[in-house]
Write a protein that holds these residues in place. Structure first.
Motif, PDB file in Angstrom:
ATOM      1  N   UNK A  40       0.832  -1.217   0.000  1.00  0.00           N
ATOM      2  CA  UNK A  40       0.000   0.000   0.000  1.00  0.00           C
ATOM      3  C   UNK A  40       0.861   1.260   0.000  1.00  0.00           C
ATOM      4  N   UNK A  41       1.912   1.276   0.822  1.00  0.00           N
ATOM      5  CA  UNK A  41       2.808   2.443   0.860  1.00  0.00           C
ATOM      6  C   UNK A  41       3.455   2.679  -0.500  1.00  0.00           C
ATOM      7  N   UNK A  42       3.882   1.585  -1.144  1.00  0.00           N
ATOM      8  CA  UNK A  42       4.501   1.726  -2.464  1.00  0.00           C
ATOM      9  C   UNK A  42       3.506   2.297  -3.471  1.00  0.00           C
ATOM     10  N   UNK A  43       2.286   1.799  -3.468  1.00  0.00           N
ATOM     11  CA  UNK A  43       1.269   2.289  -4.407  1.00  0.00           C
ATOM     12  C   UNK A  43       0.976   3.766  -4.164  1.00  0.00           C
ATOM     13  N   UNK A  44       0.859   4.172  -2.907  1.00  0.00           N
ATOM     14  CA  UNK A  44       0.639   5.590  -2.601  1.00  0.00           C
ATOM     15  C   UNK A  44       1.770   6.453  -3.154  1.00  0.00           C
ATOM     16  N   UNK A  45       3.008   5.986  -2.966  1.00  0.00           N
ATOM     17  CA  UNK A  45       4.168   6.717  -3.488  1.00  0.00           C
ATOM     18  C   UNK A  45       4.130   6.737  -5.011  1.00  0.00           C
ATOM     19  N   UNK A  49       0.639  10.225  -4.303  1.00  0.00           N
ATOM     20  CA  UNK A  49      -0.297  10.715  -3.285  1.00  0.00           C
ATOM     21  C   UNK A  49       0.449  11.708  -2.394  1.00  0.00           C
ATOM     22  N   UNK A  50      -0.146  12.868  -2.117  1.00  0.00           N
ATOM     23  CA  UNK A  50       0.557  13.863  -1.296  1.00  0.00           C
ATOM     24  C   UNK A  50       1.030  13.271   0.040  1.00  0.00           C
ATOM     25  N   UNK A  51       2.280  13.511   0.341  1.00  0.00           N
ATOM     26  CA  UNK A  51       2.863  13.046   1.593  1.00  0.00           C
ATOM     27  C   UNK A  51       3.333  11.604   1.586  1.00  0.00           C
ATOM     28  N   UNK A  52       3.081  10.885   0.502  1.00  0.00           N
ATOM     29  CA  UNK A  52       3.476   9.471   0.438  1.00  0.00           C
ATOM     30  C   UNK A  52       4.996   9.353   0.327  1.00  0.00           C
ATOM     31  N   UNK A  53       5.525   8.328   0.982  1.00  0.00           N
ATOM     32  CA  UNK A  53       6.959   8.070   0.948  1.00  0.00           C
ATOM     33  C   UNK A  53       7.186   6.610   0.570  1.00  0.00           C
ATOM     34  N   UNK A  54       8.325   6.362  -0.030  1.00  0.00           N
ATOM     35  CA  UNK A  54       8.691   4.981  -0.332  1.00  0.00           C
ATOM     36  C   UNK A  54       8.779   4.180   0.957  1.00  0.00           C
ATOM     37  N   UNK A  55       8.345   2.922   0.941  1.00  0.00           N
ATOM     38  CA  UNK A  55       8.464   2.106   2.151  1.00  0.00           C
ATOM     39  C   UNK A  55       9.924   1.906   2.541  1.00  0.00           C
TER      40      UNK A  55
END
Length: 80
Positions: A40-45, A49-55
Motif C-alpha cells: 500500500x505504501x509503495x502504491x501511494x508513493x 499521493x501527497x505526503x506518500x513516501x517509499x516504504x
C-alpha cells in the motif's frame, strides 16, 4: 478479483512468484511491517499521493552484497 476485508478495504489479488513472495515476507518482517502495508505504501508513493513516501527497505543482506559485488552494504546503483 476483489473482496472486502474486515477493515473495509477491498482485497486485491496479484500474481507473484512464490519464492519472491516468501523472500519479500522475510525482508518486510525485518522492518517490523507486513507485506500489505508495504505494498500500500509503495502504491501511494507510485501514484504520487501527497505526503506518500517509499516504504522502508531492510539493510542489504550479505547474499545481495556478494551478488552486487559491493561489500559496503549499500548498493550505489539503487540510491536515488
Amino acid at each position: 478479483m476483489t473482496g472486502r476485508s474486515g477493515r473495509g478495504t477491498a482485497r486485491q489479488t496479484i500474481r507473484v512468484d512464490e519464492s519472491l513472495w516468501e523472500t519479500f515476507g522475510v525482508h518486510v518482517a525485518e522492518t517490523g511491517s507486513d507485506r500489505s502495508a508495504v505494498v500500500r505504501d509503495f502504491i501511494r508513493w507510485y501514484v504520487r499521493e501527497p505526503g506518500a513516501r517509499l516504504p522502508k527497505r531492510p539493510d542489504e543482506s550479505p547474499r545481495e552484497s556478494k551478488i552486487s559485488g559491493n561489500n559496503s552494504g549499500t548498493n550505489q546503483s539503487e540510491k536515488q
